[in-house]
Design a protein around this motif. Structure first.
Motif, short mmCIF file in Angstrom:
data_model
loop_
_atom_site.label_atom_id
_atom_site.label_comp_id
_atom_site.label_asym_id
_atom_site.label_seq_id
_atom_site.Cartn_x
_atom_site.Cartn_y
_atom_site.Cartn_z
N ASP A 85 74.62 99.19 120.28
CA ASP A 85 73.41 100.02 119.73
C ASP A 85 73.79 101.13 119.12
N LEU A 86 72.80 101.75 118.48
CA LEU A 86 72.68 102.69 118.06
C LEU A 86 74.14 103.95 117.76
N ASP A 87 74.04 104.40 119.03
CA ASP A 87 75.41 105.08 119.22
C ASP A 87 76.64 104.84 119.57
N GLU A 88 76.15 103.35 119.98
CA GLU A 88 77.64 103.42 120.56
C GLU A 88 78.55 102.99 119.06
N ALA A 89 77.72 101.88 118.37
CA ALA A 89 78.44 101.61 117.11
C ALA A 89 78.94 103.31 115.71
N LYS A 90 78.18 104.17 116.31
CA LYS A 90 78.44 105.59 115.65
C LYS A 90 80.18 105.73 116.69
N GLN A 91 80.24 105.52 117.69
CA GLN A 91 81.57 106.22 118.54
C GLN A 91 82.59 105.18 117.81
N ILE A 92 82.30 103.80 117.58
CA ILE A 92 82.92 103.07 117.16
C ILE A 92 83.82 103.60 115.55
N THR A 176 77.04 93.21 107.58
CA THR A 176 77.00 95.21 106.57
C THR A 176 77.92 94.45 104.71
N ILE A 177 78.69 93.81 105.02
CA ILE A 177 79.24 93.04 104.22
C ILE A 177 78.01 92.32 103.19
N LYS A 178 76.80 92.27 103.67
CA LYS A 178 76.42 91.61 102.67
C LYS A 178 75.35 92.18 102.22
N THR A 179 75.16 93.72 102.48
CA THR A 179 73.99 94.09 101.37
C THR A 179 75.11 94.59 99.99
N LYS A 180 73.83 95.24 99.94
CA LYS A 180 73.56 94.98 98.30
C LYS A 180 74.75 96.08 97.72
N ALA A 209 90.54 107.06 103.34
CA ALA A 209 89.78 106.06 104.24
C ALA A 209 89.42 106.22 105.14
N MET A 210 88.59 107.90 105.60
CA MET A 210 88.20 108.32 106.20
C MET A 210 87.05 108.10 105.52
N ASP A 211 87.31 108.18 103.51
CA ASP A 211 85.72 108.05 103.38
C ASP A 211 85.22 106.59 103.52
N HIS A 212 85.45 105.92 103.62
CA HIS A 212 85.19 104.40 103.31
C HIS A 212 85.35 103.94 105.14
N VAL A 213 85.29 104.27 105.38
CA VAL A 213 84.75 104.27 106.96
C VAL A 213 83.83 105.09 107.19
N ALA A 214 83.40 106.53 106.94
CA ALA A 214 82.09 106.52 106.68
C ALA A 214 81.05 106.31 106.05
N ALA A 215 81.21 105.56 104.53
CA ALA A 215 80.46 104.56 104.21
C ALA A 215 80.07 103.42 104.55
N ALA A 216 80.87 102.81 105.14
CA ALA A 216 80.80 100.95 106.05
C ALA A 216 79.53 101.62 108.03
N SER A 217 80.32 103.26 108.11
CA SER A 217 79.25 103.34 109.16
C SER A 217 77.76 103.86 108.65
N ALA A 218 77.47 104.64 107.75
CA ALA A 218 75.73 104.73 106.93
C ALA A 218 75.16 103.63 107.13
N ILE A 219 76.32 102.69 106.30
CA ILE A 219 75.33 101.21 106.38
C ILE A 219 75.12 100.15 107.43
N ALA A 220 75.75 100.59 108.04
CA ALA A 220 75.76 99.98 109.54
C ALA A 220 74.75 100.90 110.06
N LEU A 224 71.34 98.70 111.81
CA LEU A 224 71.01 98.71 113.43
C LEU A 224 69.35 99.06 113.20
N SER A 225 69.72 100.25 112.42
CA SER A 225 68.21 100.95 112.08
C SER A 225 66.80 100.34 111.70
N ALA A 226 67.16 99.09 111.30
CA ALA A 226 65.85 98.40 110.74
C ALA A 226 66.03 97.49 111.39
N LYS A 227 67.04 96.58 112.60
CA LYS A 227 66.83 95.92 113.13
C LYS A 227 65.90 96.69 114.13
#
Length: 231
Positions: A85-92, A176-180, A209-220, A224-227
């Protein structure tokens, strides 16, 4: 022929992995690569036939994967592939950001050309895989990049934590790696990590490193929200 030589001639060599370990690797890989998708039922009888192993081994494998968070055991339904779920993904992603930032800073402080070379090799593998539209290759080289980040500064425990968490979100990462523009932005963000490490800039490496993970988290989060909306 001496007795010792006779014994050596018939000795049964222990395989590198047991049948249970081989089955565990196969099922984990099938979940990570999307052969078994989130929410799919994992029927013991069917899995015995698919894997060619006993029901005892299948049960042990499912129990192990449940401990890793990849399988959930639902009342009146049995084992299924765990749904993230979305909350779990955010924590990871939050945990990953802190640990990967720490590792990047340590790499910069270590000042080792070997670390930079290994990271650049993995980064080129990511670019090549994107060019060839080889998504499993992207994930594999990305994993190698982060393994270098942690293990070459002797943070093996932290790598174990990150690796286990990453396994839980690998199905999400495969989307996420397939997103535009991810094929451009992802490697560009990772190149900033490598540049900061090369320059011995610990805080810059941490931030990149933090910026990269933050960007990946936003895409994820968007994926998940779209799903969830579609369901």
């Amino acid at each position: 022929m001496s007795g010792a030589l006779k014994d050596a001639a018939i000795r049964v060599e222990r395989p590198a992995k047991t049948l249970r370990e081989l089955a565990l690797d196969k099922v984990r890989e099938a979940i990570v690569n999307g052969y078994f998708r989130p929410g799919d039922r994992l029927v013991e009888r069917d899995m015995c036939a698919q894997l060619g192993v006993s029901r005892t081994i299948v049960r042990e494998v499912l129990r192990h994967l449940e401990s890793e968070g990849l399988v959930a055991n639902l009342p009146n339904k049995g084992p299924i592939v765990a749904q993230l779920d979305l909350d779990e993904a955010k924590q990871i992603y939050e945990i990953r950001g802190v640990l990967e930032g720490m590792a990047a800073r340590l790499c910069a402080q270590r000042g080792s050309p070997e670390i930079v070379t290994a990271l650049e090799t993995s980064l080129q593998g990511i670019r090549d895989s994107y060019r060839d539209k080889d998504m499993p290759g992207v994930l594999s080289h990305t994993s190698s990049f982060y393994q270098t980040l942690f293990t070459m500064v002797d943070r093996h425990v932290a790598w174990g934590v990150v690796n286990l968490l990453t396994v839980r979100i690998n199905h999400l990462r495969s989307m996420t790696i397939k997103t535009k523009n991810r094929d451009i932005e992802g490697p560009r963000q990772m190149a900033k990590i490598v540049d900061a490490i090369r320059n011995g800039d610990g805080e810059g490496a941490y931030k990149a490193a933090m910026d990269h993970v933050a960007a990946a988290s936003a895409i994820a989060e968007a994926v998940l929200s779209a799903k969830d909306s579609a369901e």
